[in-house]
Scaffold this motif. Structure first.
Motif, PDB file in Angstrom:
ATOM      1  N   ARG A 162      70.351  45.045  54.790  1.00  9.49           N
ATOM      2  CA  ARG A 162      70.536  44.250  53.579  1.00  9.49           C
ATOM      3  C   ARG A 162      69.203  43.649  53.159  1.00  9.49           C
ATOM      4  NH1 ARG A 162      72.475  40.850  57.679  1.00  9.49           N
ATOM      5  NH2 ARG A 162      71.679  38.700  57.666  1.00  9.49           N
ATOM      6  N   ASN A 163      69.134  43.220  51.906  1.00 11.42           N
ATOM      7  CA  ASN A 163      67.960  42.492  51.445  1.00 11.42           C
ATOM      8  C   ASN A 163      67.880  41.160  52.176  1.00 11.42           C
ATOM      9  OD1 ASN A 163      67.060  44.320  49.318  1.00 11.42           O
ATOM     10  ND2 ASN A 163      68.875  43.681  48.185  1.00 11.42           N
ATOM     11  N   SER A 164      66.698  40.802  52.612  1.00  9.91           N
ATOM     12  CA  SER A 164      66.517  39.517  53.287  1.00  9.91           C
ATOM     13  C   SER A 164      66.315  38.404  52.275  1.00  9.91           C
ATOM     14  CB  SER A 164      65.293  39.575  54.216  1.00  9.91           C
ATOM     15  OG  SER A 164      65.026  38.294  54.754  1.00  9.91           O
ATOM     16  N   ARG A 165      66.898  37.269  52.545  1.00  6.26           N
ATOM     17  CA  ARG A 165      66.577  36.087  51.747  1.00  6.26           C
ATOM     18  C   ARG A 165      65.091  35.783  51.903  1.00  6.26           C
ATOM     19  NH1 ARG A 165      70.899  33.129  49.931  1.00  6.26           N
ATOM     20  NH2 ARG A 165      72.937  33.759  50.736  1.00  6.26           N
ATOM     21  N   PRO A 166      64.436  35.270  50.869  1.00  2.00           N
ATOM     22  CA  PRO A 166      62.996  35.009  50.968  1.00  2.00           C
ATOM     23  C   PRO A 166      62.709  33.766  51.798  1.00  2.00           C
ATOM     24  CG  PRO A 166      63.816  34.231  48.862  1.00  2.00           C
ATOM     25  CD  PRO A 166      64.972  34.931  49.531  1.00  2.00           C
ATOM     26  N   THR A 167      61.491  33.717  52.342  1.00  2.00           N
ATOM     27  CA  THR A 167      61.030  32.479  52.962  1.00  2.00           C
ATOM     28  C   THR A 167      60.895  31.424  51.869  1.00  2.00           C
ATOM     29  OG1 THR A 167      58.774  33.289  52.696  1.00  2.00           O
ATOM     30  CG2 THR A 167      59.798  33.602  54.853  1.00  2.00           C
ATOM     31  N   SER A 168      61.046  30.171  52.221  1.00  2.00           N
ATOM     32  CA  SER A 168      60.984  29.102  51.227  1.00  2.00           C
ATOM     33  C   SER A 168      59.540  28.805  50.848  1.00  2.00           C
ATOM     34  CB  SER A 168      61.652  27.839  51.767  1.00  2.00           C
ATOM     35  OG  SER A 168      60.996  27.398  52.945  1.00  2.00           O
ATOM     36  N   GLY A 169      59.324  28.402  49.599  1.00  2.00           N
ATOM     37  CA  GLY A 169      58.000  28.004  49.156  1.00  2.00           C
ATOM     38  C   GLY A 169      57.019  29.168  49.151  1.00  2.00           C
ATOM     39  N   ASP A 170      55.781  28.905  49.592  1.00  2.00           N
ATOM     40  CA  ASP A 170      54.725  29.912  49.592  1.00  2.00           C
ATOM     41  C   ASP A 170      53.952  29.820  50.907  1.00  2.00           C
ATOM     42  OD1 ASP A 170      52.971  31.881  48.805  1.00  2.00           O
ATOM     43  OD2 ASP A 170      51.763  30.582  47.518  1.00  2.00           O
ATOM     44  N   PRO A 171      54.591  30.153  52.049  1.00  2.00           N
ATOM     45  CA  PRO A 171      53.945  29.963  53.352  1.00  2.00           C
ATOM     46  C   PRO A 171      52.701  30.818  53.550  1.00  2.00           C
ATOM     47  CG  PRO A 171      55.944  31.248  53.582  1.00  2.00           C
ATOM     48  CD  PRO A 171      55.939  30.723  52.182  1.00  2.00           C
ATOM     49  N   TYR A 172      52.626  31.956  52.870  1.00  2.00           N
ATOM     50  CA  TYR A 172      51.457  32.833  53.026  1.00  2.00           C
ATOM     51  C   TYR A 172      50.381  32.570  51.976  1.00  2.00           C
ATOM     52  CZ  TYR A 172      54.766  35.357  55.971  1.00  2.00           C
ATOM     53  OH  TYR A 172      55.681  35.686  56.930  1.00  2.00           O
ATOM     54  N   ARG A 173      50.642  31.597  51.099  1.00  2.00           N
ATOM     55  CA  ARG A 173      49.691  31.218  50.044  1.00  2.00           C
ATOM     56  C   ARG A 173      49.271  32.426  49.205  1.00  2.00           C
ATOM     57  NH1 ARG A 173      45.791  26.812  53.217  1.00  2.00           N
ATOM     58  NH2 ARG A 173      47.504  25.441  53.854  1.00  2.00           N
ATOM     59  N   THR A 174      50.264  33.165  48.770  1.00  7.17           N
ATOM     60  CA  THR A 174      50.007  34.353  47.961  1.00  7.17           C
ATOM     61  C   THR A 174      50.116  34.070  46.463  1.00  7.17           C
ATOM     62  OG1 THR A 174      52.350  34.973  48.091  1.00  7.17           O
ATOM     63  CG2 THR A 174      50.868  35.901  49.758  1.00  7.17           C
ATOM     64  N   GLY A 175      50.633  32.910  46.089  1.00 12.47           N
ATOM     65  CA  GLY A 175      50.944  32.651  44.690  1.00 12.47           C
ATOM     66  C   GLY A 175      49.793  32.199  43.821  1.00 12.47           C
ATOM     67  N   GLY A 176      48.675  31.847  44.420  1.00 14.35           N
ATOM     68  CA  GLY A 176      47.521  31.445  43.627  1.00 14.35           C
ATOM     69  C   GLY A 176      47.819  30.262  42.732  1.00 14.35           C
ATOM     70  N   ARG A 177      47.494  30.397  41.457  1.00 17.40           N
ATOM     71  CA  ARG A 177      47.660  29.293  40.498  1.00 17.40           C
ATOM     72  C   ARG A 177      49.120  28.956  40.219  1.00 17.40           C
ATOM     73  NH1 ARG A 177      43.623  32.578  38.199  1.00 17.40           N
ATOM     74  NH2 ARG A 177      41.528  31.717  38.462  1.00 17.40           N
ATOM     75  N   LEU A 178      50.030  29.826  40.607  1.00 10.05           N
ATOM     76  CA  LEU A 178      51.448  29.517  40.408  1.00 10.05           C
ATOM     77  C   LEU A 178      51.892  28.346  41.274  1.00 10.05           C
ATOM     78  CD1 LEU A 178      53.002  33.107  40.335  1.00 10.05           C
ATOM     79  CD2 LEU A 178      52.662  31.556  38.398  1.00 10.05           C
ATOM     80  N   GLY A 179      51.219  28.158  42.415  1.00  8.11           N
ATOM     81  CA  GLY A 179      51.562  27.043  43.290  1.00  8.11           C
ATOM     82  C   GLY A 179      52.823  27.304  44.095  1.00  8.11           C
ATOM     83  N   ARG A 180      53.105  26.380  44.990  1.00 13.22           N
ATOM     84  CA  ARG A 180      54.220  26.538  45.915  1.00 13.22           C
ATOM     85  C   ARG A 180      55.571  26.563  45.198  1.00 13.22           C
ATOM     86  NH1 ARG A 180      55.263  25.551  51.378  1.00 13.22           N
ATOM     87  NH2 ARG A 180      57.366  24.797  51.821  1.00 13.22           N
ATOM     88  N   PHE A 181      55.769  25.658  44.250  1.00 13.60           N
ATOM     89  CA  PHE A 181      57.083  25.544  43.605  1.00 13.60           C
ATOM     90  C   PHE A 181      57.406  26.778  42.778  1.00 13.60           C
ATOM     91  CE2 PHE A 181      59.700  24.438  39.928  1.00 13.60           C
ATOM     92  CZ  PHE A 181      60.843  23.981  40.573  1.00 13.60           C
ATOM     93  N   LEU A 182      56.490  27.186  41.894  1.00 15.94           N
ATOM     94  CA  LEU A 182      56.774  28.320  41.022  1.00 15.94           C
ATOM     95  C   LEU A 182      56.862  29.619  41.819  1.00 15.94           C
ATOM     96  CD1 LEU A 182      54.600  27.586  37.856  1.00 15.94           C
ATOM     97  CD2 LEU A 182      57.085  27.433  38.097  1.00 15.94           C
ATOM     98  N   THR A 183      56.025  29.756  42.848  1.00 17.37           N
ATOM     99  CA  THR A 183      56.111  30.944  43.692  1.00 17.37           C
ATOM    100  C   THR A 183      57.463  31.007  44.384  1.00 17.37           C
ATOM    101  OG1 THR A 183      53.721  30.915  44.083  1.00 17.37           O
ATOM    102  CG2 THR A 183      55.061  32.185  45.625  1.00 17.37           C
ATOM    103  N   GLY A 184      57.902  29.864  44.935  1.00 16.93           N
ATOM    104  CA  GLY A 184      59.208  29.811  45.588  1.00 16.93           C
ATOM    105  C   GLY A 184      60.341  30.106  44.629  1.00 16.93           C
ATOM    106  N   ALA A 185      60.260  29.558  43.414  1.00 12.33           N
ATOM    107  CA  ALA A 185      61.305  29.785  42.416  1.00 12.33           C
ATOM    108  C   ALA A 185      61.364  31.255  42.017  1.00 12.33           C
ATOM    109  CB  ALA A 185      61.049  28.919  41.189  1.00 12.33           C
TER     110      ALA A 185
END
Length: 217
Positions: A162-185
């Motif tokens: 099955r598809n895995s639920r995502p990790t919360s937030g941005d633990p790998y810091r991949t979102g750049g300028r999107l930041g933790r909240f927008l990356t998580g959303a």
């Protein structure tokens, strides 16, 4: 928690649990609190030392080279490690060998169908504008079909994906300028889109960023 909840239901008698790629022993501690006799495999020395400091048995070699006793483990967990292995097919065969009959394995790994798409998008320059680094490519990256084939060839049965639920937030810091909240959303939104696609295709298309695979011996 999700992995241990599933294993607790599948194997209420508990027993020995092996976490392959146990890092500092976080899952080992959680499993031990639930009554499992937890052990780990960890080839990174600094992480293995952390797990050892908590009193767990930790094997510092790849699982297929660790010399584990056959038929010893009721459960095995493997979180994002098959993609890092040098010999994933040999490792899968070894996991089956060290498990008890009726034992269960719980695997989470990256989904190549998702990450290779991001890699192609990255080459367009789209993510550089955002300062984002969203794709993950390792030694091996598996699709649902190839993960199933890997386990079937090793001899596992009752394979479920099955598809895995995502990790919360941005633990790998991949979102750049999107930041933790927008990356998580975005990750949550994408997960539900992937689930919708899975339902619409009657379970034939797995588009999630990571996959959960369970199987029995």
């Amino acid at each position: 928690r999700e992995a241990l909840d599933l294993l607790d239901r599948a194997l209420p008698g508990r027993g020995r649990l092996l976490d392959v790629g146990c890092a500092g022993g976080e899952l080992l501690r959680a499993a031990a609190e639930r009554g499992w006799e937890a052990e780990g495999v960890e080839i990174e020395p600094a992480l293995a030392v952390k797990a050892l400091a908590h009193g767990f048995e930790v094997y510092p070699k790849p699982v297929e080279e660790a010399g584990l006793k056959g038929g010893a483990y009721a459960a095995v967990t493997v979180f994002e490690v098959f993609s890092l292995m040098e010999k994933p097919a040999a490792a899968a065969a070894e996991l089956l060998r060290v498990m008890k009959p009726g034992g269960a394995v719980y695997i989470r790994d990256f989904n190549a169908a998702f990450h290779l798409l991001l890699l192609r998008l990255d080459k367009t320059g789209l993510f550089r504008l955002l300062g984002a680094r969203p794709y993950i490519i390792h030694n091996f990256n598996f699709r649902a079909k190839t993960l199933r084939s890997l386990l079937e060839r090793a001899g596992f049965r009752a394979i479920k994906i099955r598809n895995s639920r995502p990790t919360s937030g941005d633990p790998y810091r991949t979102g750049g300028r999107l930041g933790r909240f927008l990356t998580g959303a975005f990750k949550v939104l994408y997960y539900w889109l992937a689930q919708t696609l899975w339902l619409a295709t009657l379970g034939r298309v797995y588009a999630g960023s990571a996959l959960i695979v369970t199987a029995r011996k």
